[in-house]
Design a protein around this motif. Structure first.
Motif, mmCIF file in Angstrom:
data_model
loop_
_atom_site.group_PDB
_atom_site.id
_atom_site.type_symbol
_atom_site.label_atom_id
_atom_site.label_comp_id
_atom_site.label_asym_id
_atom_site.label_seq_id
_atom_site.Cartn_x
_atom_site.Cartn_y
_atom_site.Cartn_z
ATOM 1 N N THR A 122 71.968 56.261 53.647
ATOM 2 C CA THR A 122 72.863 56.904 52.691
ATOM 3 C C THR A 122 73.966 55.988 52.183
ATOM 4 O O THR A 122 74.623 56.290 51.198
ATOM 5 C CB THR A 122 73.526 58.146 53.320
ATOM 6 O OG1 THR A 122 74.243 57.744 54.500
ATOM 7 C CG2 THR A 122 72.480 59.189 53.691
ATOM 8 N N HIS A 123 74.163 54.875 52.856
ATOM 9 C CA HIS A 123 75.282 53.991 52.532
ATOM 10 C C HIS A 123 74.857 52.550 52.813
ATOM 11 O O HIS A 123 74.515 52.218 53.945
ATOM 12 C CB HIS A 123 76.471 54.399 53.403
ATOM 13 C CG HIS A 123 77.747 53.708 53.097
ATOM 14 N ND1 HIS A 123 78.776 53.647 54.004
ATOM 15 C CD2 HIS A 123 78.192 53.053 51.999
ATOM 16 C CE1 HIS A 123 79.793 52.984 53.473
ATOM 17 N NE2 HIS A 123 79.460 52.607 52.272
ATOM 18 N N LEU A 124 74.855 51.713 51.790
ATOM 19 C CA LEU A 124 74.563 50.293 51.950
ATOM 20 C C LEU A 124 75.863 49.504 51.928
ATOM 21 O O LEU A 124 76.759 49.808 51.132
ATOM 22 C CB LEU A 124 73.665 49.790 50.825
ATOM 23 C CG LEU A 124 72.206 50.188 50.861
ATOM 24 C CD1 LEU A 124 71.502 49.737 49.577
ATOM 25 C CD2 LEU A 124 71.505 49.614 52.081
ATOM 26 N N VAL A 125 75.953 48.500 52.769
ATOM 27 C CA VAL A 125 77.105 47.604 52.792
ATOM 28 C C VAL A 125 76.613 46.173 52.871
ATOM 29 O O VAL A 125 75.456 45.911 53.228
ATOM 30 C CB VAL A 125 78.051 47.895 53.990
ATOM 31 C CG1 VAL A 125 78.650 49.294 53.888
ATOM 32 C CG2 VAL A 125 77.339 47.708 55.323
ATOM 33 N N LEU A 126 77.498 45.239 52.549
ATOM 34 C CA LEU A 126 77.169 43.828 52.708
ATOM 35 C C LEU A 126 78.434 43.005 52.782
ATOM 36 O O LEU A 126 79.502 43.428 52.330
ATOM 37 C CB LEU A 126 76.278 43.331 51.571
ATOM 38 C CG LEU A 126 76.858 43.345 50.156
ATOM 39 C CD1 LEU A 126 77.518 42.019 49.821
ATOM 40 C CD2 LEU A 126 75.754 43.639 49.164
ATOM 41 N N GLU A 127 78.289 41.835 53.377
ATOM 42 C CA GLU A 127 79.354 40.836 53.433
ATOM 43 C C GLU A 127 78.830 39.620 52.713
ATOM 44 O O GLU A 127 77.671 39.232 52.881
ATOM 45 C CB GLU A 127 79.682 40.492 54.892
ATOM 46 C CG GLU A 127 80.788 39.447 55.068
ATOM 47 C CD GLU A 127 80.318 37.990 54.971
ATOM 48 O OE1 GLU A 127 81.170 37.129 54.700
ATOM 49 O OE2 GLU A 127 79.117 37.719 55.143
ATOM 50 N N THR A 128 79.662 39.028 51.872
ATOM 51 C CA THR A 128 79.313 37.783 51.204
ATOM 52 C C THR A 128 80.547 36.897 51.173
ATOM 53 O O THR A 128 81.637 37.319 51.548
ATOM 54 C CB THR A 128 78.744 38.043 49.792
ATOM 55 O OG1 THR A 128 78.186 36.825 49.282
ATOM 56 C CG2 THR A 128 79.785 38.590 48.838
ATOM 57 N N GLY A 129 80.367 35.701 50.737
ATOM 58 C CA GLY A 129 81.473 34.751 50.729
ATOM 59 C C GLY A 129 82.375 34.895 49.517
ATOM 60 O O GLY A 129 82.134 35.688 48.609
ATOM 61 N N VAL A 130 83.424 34.094 49.535
ATOM 62 C CA VAL A 130 84.430 34.069 48.477
ATOM 63 C C VAL A 130 84.502 32.649 47.920
ATOM 64 O O VAL A 130 84.422 31.691 48.674
ATOM 65 C CB VAL A 130 85.809 34.487 49.044
ATOM 66 C CG1 VAL A 130 86.899 34.332 48.013
ATOM 67 C CG2 VAL A 130 85.759 35.904 49.575
ATOM 68 N N GLY A 131 84.629 32.535 46.619
ATOM 69 C CA GLY A 131 84.768 31.224 46.008
ATOM 70 C C GLY A 131 83.753 31.029 44.905
ATOM 71 O O GLY A 131 82.868 31.857 44.687
ATOM 72 N N PRO A 132 83.864 29.902 44.204
ATOM 73 C CA PRO A 132 83.016 29.645 43.037
ATOM 74 C C PRO A 132 81.519 29.700 43.333
ATOM 75 O O PRO A 132 80.731 30.107 42.501
ATOM 76 C CB PRO A 132 83.415 28.246 42.585
ATOM 77 C CG PRO A 132 84.713 27.960 43.230
ATOM 78 C CD PRO A 132 84.820 28.831 44.440
ATOM 79 N N GLY A 133 81.088 29.342 44.501
ATOM 80 C CA GLY A 133 79.673 29.359 44.837
ATOM 81 C C GLY A 133 79.087 30.744 45.017
ATOM 82 O O GLY A 133 77.879 30.895 45.168
#
Length: 160
Positions: free
Chosen positions: A108-119
Motif C-alpha cells: 500500500t505504500h512504497l518508499v525509497l532512499e536515494t542520494g543527493v547531488g548532481p549525480g
C-alpha cells in the motif's frame, strides 16, 4: 528500442555485472557510509524481488528491486540503467513493473532512499514523474544531508 522486463534471480553473471556497474557508478557520488547497497546475495532473499530489463539481444541493461517489509510497506532498491540506454525510458519501465507487482501483492505504500547531488538529478526526475513525493526519513535510514527520501501511496489498506 524494444526492451523486456522480467523477474529474475540476481545470482546470474550478467546481473552481478550490472550490480557491480551500479556500485561503481555510485562510488564517487556519496560517502561510502551513506551508500545503502544490497549485495546480490541479499537481493536474492525471500523478501526481495529483482526486475531485470533486457534489450532485444538479451543483454541486461537495467535493474531494480522491490523489498517487502511488514504492514503493506514496500521499498524500491537498486534502481539502475546502463549509461548507454539512459533517456530511453528503461528506468520508467522498470519502476512501472515494480509498482504493478507491488500492487498485486497488496503493498500500500512504497518508499525509497536515494542520494543527493548532481549525480542524482535523473533519479529524482524518474521518481517524481512516477508519482513519488519527497518525504521524511523512512525505515531505519539515518537522517543525513546525503539522502533524499521519497514515497508513493498505492492504496489505503492492504489487500485481503
Amino acid at each position: 528500442m524494444a526492451i523486456s522486463i522480467a523477474i529474475e534471480t540476481p545470482l546470474q553473471d550478467d546481473v552481478r555485472s550490472l550490480v557491480a556497474d551500479l556500485n561503481a557508478h555510485l562510488l564517487p557520488l556519496s560517502p561510502v557510509e551513506f551508500q545503502f547497497k544490497m549485495t546480490v546475495e541479499e537481493m536474492a532473499g525471500a523478501d526481495t524481488t529483482v526486475f531485470v530489463a533486457r534489450d532485444e539481444s538479451g543483454f541486461a541493461i537495467g535493474c531494480g528491486a522491490l523489498k517487502e517489509h511488514a504492514d503493506g510497506l514496500g521499498e524500491i532498491k537498486r534502481m539502475f540503467t546502463r549509461p548507454t540506454v539512459r533517456g530511453q525510458r528503461v528506468g520508467s519501465a522498470l519502476l512501472e513493473a515494480i509498482t504493478a507487482v507491488a500492487v498485486e501483492r497488496g503493498v500500500t505504500h512504497l518508499v525509497l532512499e536515494t542520494g543527493v547531488g548532481p549525480g542524482f538529478d535523473a533519479a529524482w526526475r524518474l521518481y517524481q514523474r512516477a508519482g513519488f513525493t519527497r518525504c521524511g526519513v523512512v525505515l531505519d535510514y539515518p537522517d543525513s544531508e546525503h539522502s533524499a527520501f521519497y514515497e508513493k501511496r498505492l492504496a489505503l489498506t492492504p489487500a485481503q
